[in-house]
Enzyme design. Structure first.
Site, mmCIF file in Angstrom:
data_model
loop_
_atom_site.group_PDB
_atom_site.id
_atom_site.type_symbol
_atom_site.label_atom_id
_atom_site.label_comp_id
_atom_site.label_asym_id
_atom_site.label_seq_id
_atom_site.Cartn_x
_atom_site.Cartn_y
_atom_site.Cartn_z
ATOM 1 N N GLU A 108 6.417 4.803 -5.715
ATOM 2 C CA GLU A 108 7.866 4.503 -5.666
ATOM 3 C C GLU A 108 8.089 3.017 -5.920
ATOM 4 O O GLU A 108 7.556 2.160 -5.209
ATOM 5 C CB GLU A 108 8.436 4.932 -4.309
ATOM 6 C CG GLU A 108 9.951 4.909 -4.302
ATOM 7 C CD GLU A 108 10.544 5.551 -3.046
ATOM 8 O OE1 GLU A 108 9.983 6.545 -2.554
ATOM 9 O OE2 GLU A 108 11.562 5.027 -2.568
ATOM 10 N N LYS A 125 11.330 8.949 6.599
ATOM 11 C CA LYS A 125 10.686 9.016 5.283
ATOM 12 C C LYS A 125 10.489 7.600 4.753
ATOM 13 O O LYS A 125 9.453 7.259 4.189
ATOM 14 C CB LYS A 125 11.545 9.856 4.331
ATOM 15 C CG LYS A 125 10.917 10.136 2.985
ATOM 16 C CD LYS A 125 11.173 9.063 1.949
ATOM 17 C CE LYS A 125 10.563 9.422 0.607
ATOM 18 N NZ LYS A 125 10.645 8.329 -0.364
ATOM 19 N N ASP A 155 -6.341 9.710 5.833
ATOM 20 C CA ASP A 155 -5.777 11.032 5.544
ATOM 21 C C ASP A 155 -4.258 11.011 5.763
ATOM 22 O O ASP A 155 -3.782 11.105 6.895
ATOM 23 C CB ASP A 155 -6.475 12.035 6.478
ATOM 24 C CG ASP A 155 -5.993 13.458 6.300
ATOM 25 O OD1 ASP A 155 -4.933 13.673 5.689
ATOM 26 O OD2 ASP A 155 -6.686 14.356 6.790
ATOM 27 N N HIS A 160 17.055 -0.453 -6.019
ATOM 28 C CA HIS A 160 16.366 0.666 -6.656
ATOM 29 C C HIS A 160 16.597 0.674 -8.153
ATOM 30 O O HIS A 160 15.685 0.888 -8.935
ATOM 31 C CB HIS A 160 16.891 2.000 -6.087
ATOM 32 C CG HIS A 160 16.129 2.436 -4.888
ATOM 33 N ND1 HIS A 160 16.171 3.714 -4.400
ATOM 34 C CD2 HIS A 160 15.297 1.771 -4.067
ATOM 35 C CE1 HIS A 160 15.399 3.812 -3.340
ATOM 36 N NE2 HIS A 160 14.872 2.634 -3.112
HETATM 37 C C1 MEV Z 1 13.691 6.094 -0.124
HETATM 38 O O1 MEV Z 1 12.383 6.381 -0.516
HETATM 39 C C2 MEV Z 1 13.744 5.724 1.331
HETATM 40 C C3 MEV Z 1 15.125 5.517 1.922
HETATM 41 O O2 MEV Z 1 15.955 6.646 1.650
HETATM 42 C C4 MEV Z 1 14.951 5.331 3.405
HETATM 43 C C5 MEV Z 1 16.234 5.288 4.201
HETATM 44 O O3 MEV Z 1 17.220 5.890 3.794
HETATM 45 O O4 MEV Z 1 16.177 4.691 5.299
HETATM 46 C C6 MEV Z 1 15.802 4.325 1.303
#
Ligand code: MEV
Length: 423
Positions: A85, A265, A281, A378
């Site tokens: 990413e 995430k 792992d 992004h």
């Molecule tokens: C993207 O990989 C991760 C985010 O969505 C995490 C978040 O929303 O806190 C930017």
């Protein structure tokens, strides 16, 4: 007819690729070329990777980046990260630098206990199995002595063995619940070998062993990483407002599962990248982290924030069962290099580094989300990916990046700008 093949694993690598290309692709030569272009010229190195798994036909590259300027417990680190990413390493580096001038990250390993279970069925009465267990308890340790000998020399081993009655939830179901200390190894093989030896010893005509396996739920293998500073030291136009909004974003993730999953995430973006770079792992880490996030019966944020008495405090508490010896850590040359880069850390120190990478990543995401929005950063990275795909030169990239400084990036808009420039 389904394409079923017997003895596939015995075919040579070339034959496996030919079979694949012939049966699943129209453009066979092109397919074979793509696969082979990732073979390593160094045949010894290629063989090493071939042997990690079965039916290897090629290698799959992932970018290996480094995030400098991490100060953890007053020590400088450059953190290796393997991740696809585009914004992850950039975000980690930015946040590392930000906190390096505000006291850095402070970490503590809270606990390091791991768990394994022998799951079995017993239809008799509880008293009987309890007295059999008490009779067997020291024998269960004895039968593992050849496995635990080395681990004990390193200060680890079996901590305790308990009999757990689960018959209320499932008829006849009991467990031997075993706790372990595995020091610098993740300990999966060690734990599973101990459990299987115990299960073998515990067997009886009226005990049906169902399975013996470690648990990837490790709520007693916890590390904490924290940052804090005076609110004005957060900088920016309005640090008070920033701190408050940031805290609200964390509080939302503490009570709203839909948000919490995305929030976590983002944390795992940082953690998994270090887990991969160090040959650990990531599936085990993911499973354990999300289970821990649900430990109170509702899925919640793994990070927390407090804005109180003029101080901004942000921290993570997460289970991380990792190793710095054994497994891939010494076998994979890049995993070994990552651990060298971190100055050969103990498993405890690696837990601290990983938790910090997760906290930093979450800080970057929340800072962006509560200020400029996430798409700004992004899309800048996305723009570069599109330009790379189009084969833009460095000069062309510069020109187009300038064009898009205050314009929304979309694939078609970039392609259009690129074609115009080339005209
Ligand atoms: C993207 O990989 C991760 C985010 O969505 C995490 C978040 O929303 O806190 C930017």
């Amino acid at each position: 007819m389904p394409k079923v093949i017997s003895g596939f694993s015995k075919l040579s690598k070339e034959d496996k690729i030919d079979w694949l290309a012939k049966n699943f692709f129209n453009n066979q030569n092109e397919t074979i070329n793509v696969i082979k272009q990732y073979w390593n010229d160094n045949s010894k190195l290629q063989q090493l990777h071939d042997d990690f798994i079965e039916n290897t036909i090629t290698n799959f590259y992932m970018p290996y980046g480094i995030a400098p300027n991490f100060i953890i417990n007053n020590k400088e680190y450059v953190i290796p990260m393997v991740v696809e990413e585009s914004s992850v390493v950039a975000a980690a580096s930015l946040v590392a630098k930000f906190w390096s001038t505000r006291g850095g990250f402070k970490t503590t390993v809270i606990s390091t206990t791991k768990i394994g279970q022998v799951h079995f069925m017993f239809a008799g009465n509880k008293k009987e199995i309890t007295s059999y267990f008490n009779e067997q308890k020291s024998k269960l340790r004895e039968v593992t002595s050849s496995i635990t000998k080395n681990m004990e020399k390193r200060g680890g081993g079996i901590l305790d063995i308990e009999l757990i009655d689960k018959t209320k939830q499932l008829d006849n179901y009991y467990q031997l619940h075993v706790t372990f200390e595995t020091k610098d190894s993740m300990g999966a093989n060690f734990i599973n070998s101990c459990l299987e030896a115990m299960a073998n010893q515990f067997k009886r005509h009226d005990i049906e062993i169902v399975m013996s396996i470690l648990s990837n739920y490790v709520p007693e293998c916890i590390v904490k990483s924290e940052v804090s500073c005076l609110i004005p030291d957060l900088g920016g136009e309005n640090p008070e407002k920033f701190a408050k909004k940031f805290e609200q974003a964390v509080k939302i993730a503490e009570i709203e599962p839909f948000r919490a999953v995305t929030h976590n995430k983002g944390i795992m973006n940082g953690i998994d990248a270090v887990v991969l770079a160090t040959g650990n792992d990531f599936r085990a880490i993911e499973a354990g982290a999300h289970a821990y996030a649900s430990k109170d019966g509702c899925y919640k944020s793994l990070t927390h924030c407090e804005v109180k008495n003029g101080i901004f405090k942000f921290w993570i508490e997460i289970p991380l069962a990792v190793g710095t010896v054994g497994g891939l850590t010494a076998l994979h040359p890049m995993a070994k290099l990552s651990l060298d880069m971190l100055n050969r850390p103990s498993a405890r120190e690696l837990m601290e580094v990983m938790a910090t990478a997760g906290l930093a990543q979450n800080f970057a995401a929340l800072r962006a989300l509560t200020t400029k929005g996430i798409q700004h950063g992004h899309m800048k990275m996305h723009l570069m990916n599109i330009l790379n795909q189009l084969g833009a030169t460095a000069e062309e990239k510069n020109t187009i990046a300038k064009k898009f400084e205050n314009v929304t990036v979309s694939h078609s808009a970039v392609v259009e700008a690129f074609n115009k420039l080339r005209e």
